[in-house]
Design an enzyme around this catalytic site. Sequence first.
Site, PDB file in Angstrom:
ATOM      1  N   CYS A   1       1.074 -63.748  78.273  1.00  0.00           N
ATOM      2  CA  CYS A   1       1.917 -64.329  79.309  1.00  0.00           C
ATOM      3  C   CYS A   1       1.804 -65.850  79.234  1.00  0.00           C
ATOM      4  O   CYS A   1       0.702 -66.394  79.314  1.00  0.00           O
ATOM      5  CB  CYS A   1       1.481 -63.811  80.680  1.00  0.00           C
ATOM      6  SG  CYS A   1       2.301 -64.664  82.040  1.00  0.00           S
TER       7      CYS A   1
ATOM      8  N   ALA B   1      -2.803 -56.112  44.276  1.00  0.00           N
ATOM      9  CA  ALA B   1      -3.989 -55.922  45.120  1.00  0.00           C
ATOM     10  C   ALA B   1      -4.481 -54.480  45.091  1.00  0.00           C
ATOM     11  O   ALA B   1      -5.691 -54.235  45.058  1.00  0.00           O
ATOM     12  CB  ALA B   1      -3.671 -56.356  46.552  1.00  0.00           C
TER      13      ALA B   1
ATOM     14  N   CYS C   1       0.263 -67.315  82.781  1.00  0.00           N
ATOM     15  CA  CYS C   1      -1.162 -67.240  83.176  1.00  0.00           C
ATOM     16  C   CYS C   1      -2.099 -67.085  81.976  1.00  0.00           C
ATOM     17  O   CYS C   1      -3.310 -66.986  82.139  1.00  0.00           O
ATOM     18  CB  CYS C   1      -1.384 -66.101  84.171  1.00  0.00           C
ATOM     19  SG  CYS C   1      -1.288 -64.465  83.416  1.00  0.00           S
TER      20      CYS C   1
ATOM     21  N   VAL D   1      -0.154 -60.218  60.483  1.00  0.00           N
ATOM     22  CA  VAL D   1      -0.055 -59.786  61.882  1.00  0.00           C
ATOM     23  C   VAL D   1       0.061 -58.266  61.979  1.00  0.00           C
ATOM     24  O   VAL D   1       0.157 -57.711  63.065  1.00  0.00           O
ATOM     25  CB  VAL D   1       1.119 -60.490  62.606  1.00  0.00           C
ATOM     26  CG1 VAL D   1       0.842 -61.991  62.704  1.00  0.00           C
ATOM     27  CG2 VAL D   1       2.462 -60.255  61.917  1.00  0.00           C
ATOM     28  N   ASP D   2       0.028 -57.585  60.826  1.00  0.00           N
ATOM     29  CA  ASP D   2       0.026 -56.115  60.854  1.00  0.00           C
ATOM     30  C   ASP D   2      -1.389 -55.612  61.192  1.00  0.00           C
ATOM     31  O   ASP D   2      -2.332 -56.392  61.280  1.00  0.00           O
ATOM     32  CB  ASP D   2       0.537 -55.543  59.512  1.00  0.00           C
ATOM     33  CG  ASP D   2      -0.387 -55.856  58.334  1.00  0.00           C
ATOM     34  OD1 ASP D   2      -1.592 -55.573  58.432  1.00  0.00           O
ATOM     35  OD2 ASP D   2       0.091 -56.376  57.307  1.00  0.00           O
TER      36      ASP D   2
ATOM     37  N   HIS E   1      -3.569 -65.577  62.712  1.00  0.00           N
ATOM     38  CA  HIS E   1      -2.167 -65.847  63.066  1.00  0.00           C
ATOM     39  C   HIS E   1      -1.634 -64.869  64.113  1.00  0.00           C
ATOM     40  O   HIS E   1      -0.428 -64.697  64.249  1.00  0.00           O
ATOM     41  CB  HIS E   1      -1.284 -65.801  61.811  1.00  0.00           C
ATOM     42  CG  HIS E   1      -1.500 -66.962  60.881  1.00  0.00           C
ATOM     43  ND1 HIS E   1      -0.966 -67.055  59.619  1.00  0.00           N
ATOM     44  CD2 HIS E   1      -2.209 -68.110  61.050  1.00  0.00           C
ATOM     45  CE1 HIS E   1      -1.334 -68.186  59.042  1.00  0.00           C
ATOM     46  NE2 HIS E   1      -2.098 -68.847  59.892  1.00  0.00           N
TER      47      HIS E   1
ATOM     48  N   LEU F   1      -1.318 -61.753  42.789  1.00  0.00           N
ATOM     49  CA  LEU F   1      -0.349 -61.353  41.772  1.00  0.00           C
ATOM     50  C   LEU F   1      -0.098 -62.489  40.782  1.00  0.00           C
ATOM     51  O   LEU F   1       0.115 -62.265  39.599  1.00  0.00           O
ATOM     52  CB  LEU F   1       0.961 -60.962  42.473  1.00  0.00           C
ATOM     53  CG  LEU F   1       1.988 -60.191  41.682  1.00  0.00           C
ATOM     54  CD1 LEU F   1       1.401 -58.898  41.130  1.00  0.00           C
ATOM     55  CD2 LEU F   1       3.199 -59.874  42.561  1.00  0.00           C
TER      56      LEU F   1
HETATM   57  N1  APR Z   1      -0.805 -57.875  45.210  1.00  0.00           N
HETATM   58  C1  APR Z   1      -1.379 -59.099  45.284  1.00  0.00           C
HETATM   59  N2  APR Z   1      -0.686 -60.211  45.605  1.00  0.00           N
HETATM   60  C2  APR Z   1       0.636 -60.078  45.843  1.00  0.00           C
HETATM   61  C3  APR Z   1       1.303 -58.831  45.780  1.00  0.00           C
HETATM   62  C4  APR Z   1       0.520 -57.682  45.436  1.00  0.00           C
HETATM   63  N3  APR Z   1       1.028 -56.458  45.352  1.00  0.00           N
HETATM   64  N4  APR Z   1       2.611 -59.037  46.080  1.00  0.00           N
HETATM   65  C5  APR Z   1       2.751 -60.346  46.308  1.00  0.00           C
HETATM   66  N5  APR Z   1       1.579 -60.992  46.173  1.00  0.00           N
HETATM   67  C6  APR Z   1       1.262 -62.418  46.336  1.00  0.00           C
HETATM   68  C7  APR Z   1       2.412 -63.343  46.009  1.00  0.00           C
HETATM   69  O1  APR Z   1       2.383 -63.651  44.607  1.00  0.00           O
HETATM   70  C8  APR Z   1       2.103 -64.548  46.880  1.00  0.00           C
HETATM   71  O2  APR Z   1       1.249 -65.467  46.206  1.00  0.00           O
HETATM   72  O3  APR Z   1       1.000 -62.607  47.703  1.00  0.00           O
HETATM   73  C9  APR Z   1       1.323 -63.940  48.080  1.00  0.00           C
HETATM   74  C10 APR Z   1       2.122 -63.874  49.361  1.00  0.00           C
HETATM   75  O4  APR Z   1       2.385 -65.183  49.792  1.00  0.00           O
HETATM   76  P1  APR Z   1       3.194 -65.495  51.123  1.00  0.00           P
HETATM   77  O5  APR Z   1       4.433 -64.661  51.173  1.00  0.00           O
HETATM   78  O6  APR Z   1       3.339 -66.969  51.194  1.00  0.00           O
HETATM   79  O7  APR Z   1       2.251 -64.975  52.306  1.00  0.00           O
HETATM   80  P2  APR Z   1       0.997 -65.682  52.971  1.00  0.00           P
HETATM   81  O8  APR Z   1       0.264 -66.501  51.973  1.00  0.00           O
HETATM   82  O9  APR Z   1       0.263 -64.615  53.679  1.00  0.00           O
HETATM   83  O10 APR Z   1       1.680 -66.631  54.033  1.00  0.00           O
HETATM   84  C11 APR Z   1       0.857 -67.383  54.876  1.00  0.00           C
HETATM   85  O11 APR Z   1       2.688 -68.262  56.095  1.00  0.00           O
HETATM   86  O12 APR Z   1       4.771 -67.797  56.869  1.00  0.00           O
HETATM   87  C12 APR Z   1       3.461 -68.015  57.254  1.00  0.00           C
HETATM   88  O13 APR Z   1       2.258 -67.303  59.148  1.00  0.00           O
HETATM   89  C13 APR Z   1       2.866 -66.828  57.966  1.00  0.00           C
HETATM   90  O14 APR Z   1       0.710 -65.795  57.663  1.00  0.00           O
HETATM   91  C14 APR Z   1       1.826 -66.335  56.985  1.00  0.00           C
HETATM   92  C15 APR Z   1       1.476 -67.591  56.223  1.00  0.00           C
END
Ligand code: APR
Length: 235
Positions: A119, A222, A122, A95-96, A111, A205
């Site tokens: 709103c 990343a 509406c 969401v960033d 998301h 990661l």
């Molecule tokens: N580079 C690459 N991957 C990374 C790094 C990095 N520097 N740091 C962390 N990660 C990996 C973690 O190992 C993990 O597998 O990114 C992943 C992040 O996972 P989540 O925290 O579960 O995030 P995300 O998959 O985006 O979550 C999905 O869940 O909570 C809801 O709506 C929310 O959009 C979100 C959705």
Amino acid sequence: MTTKNIIILTGAGISAESGIKTFRDAGGLWEDHPVEQVATPEGYAADPALVQRFYNLRRAALKDVKPNAAHIALATLQSEMIARGGDVMIVTQNVDDLHARGGAQNVVHMHGELKRVFCTACDHHMDCDDDISVETTCPACKTIGTTRPDIVWFGEIPYHMDAIERAIKTCDLFVSIGTSGAVYPAAGFVQIASHYGAKTLELNLEPSQGSYHFDETRLGKAGSIVPAWVEEILA
Ligand code: APR
């Protein structure tokens, strides 16, 4: 076969090196709040002021973070591929606003977005750079107290699903970056892509929950592995 149409799915891991905490790494808490309190319609109904404050803080915190090498590399990939007659659709669960600030075009926010609100009376959706509160008036219907963050909470339907699924069915390559594969429907995109004949690649990661569905997995941060992969594709 040359790769022409690429779909990229990103998650919290791509923004980690910019200083935004991932969800699963935070132990089920987002900035010290249980997920049920700040990321469900029920939590919002119970205490709208608290939920609005939570997202106000996160929206304000965007001013302190910058896109990293991974966001910038994806934007370069997108513009280069378009110049060569191909296409790159960037679909994010984040969401960033770091993909757009890194130079990406037409980012699909499945998301929602911190810098959008809507709103509930509406359904008017709008950009928002400032705080909202239970006293905010909707500029469209003038109702007070019905403006909420434009974030897809648990139990709500993600945005743009038809367009995303259509694109996945016709892409040559599906790439998942920085997502744990814990949350559907995004976690299921790799299987749709494979089923319709695309190659699939995961950059993360650590192996995600659905890692075995990908043709190839590359592990690392990343900020390093995404620019390296982009260089390879564009070579
Ligand atoms: N580079 C690459 N991957 C990374 C790094 C990095 N520097 N740091 C962390 N990660 C990996 C973690 O190992 C993990 O597998 O990114 C992943 C992040 O996972 P989540 O925290 O579960 O995030 P995300 O998959 O985006 O979550 C999905 O869940 O909570 C809801 O709506 C929310 O959009 C979100 C959705």
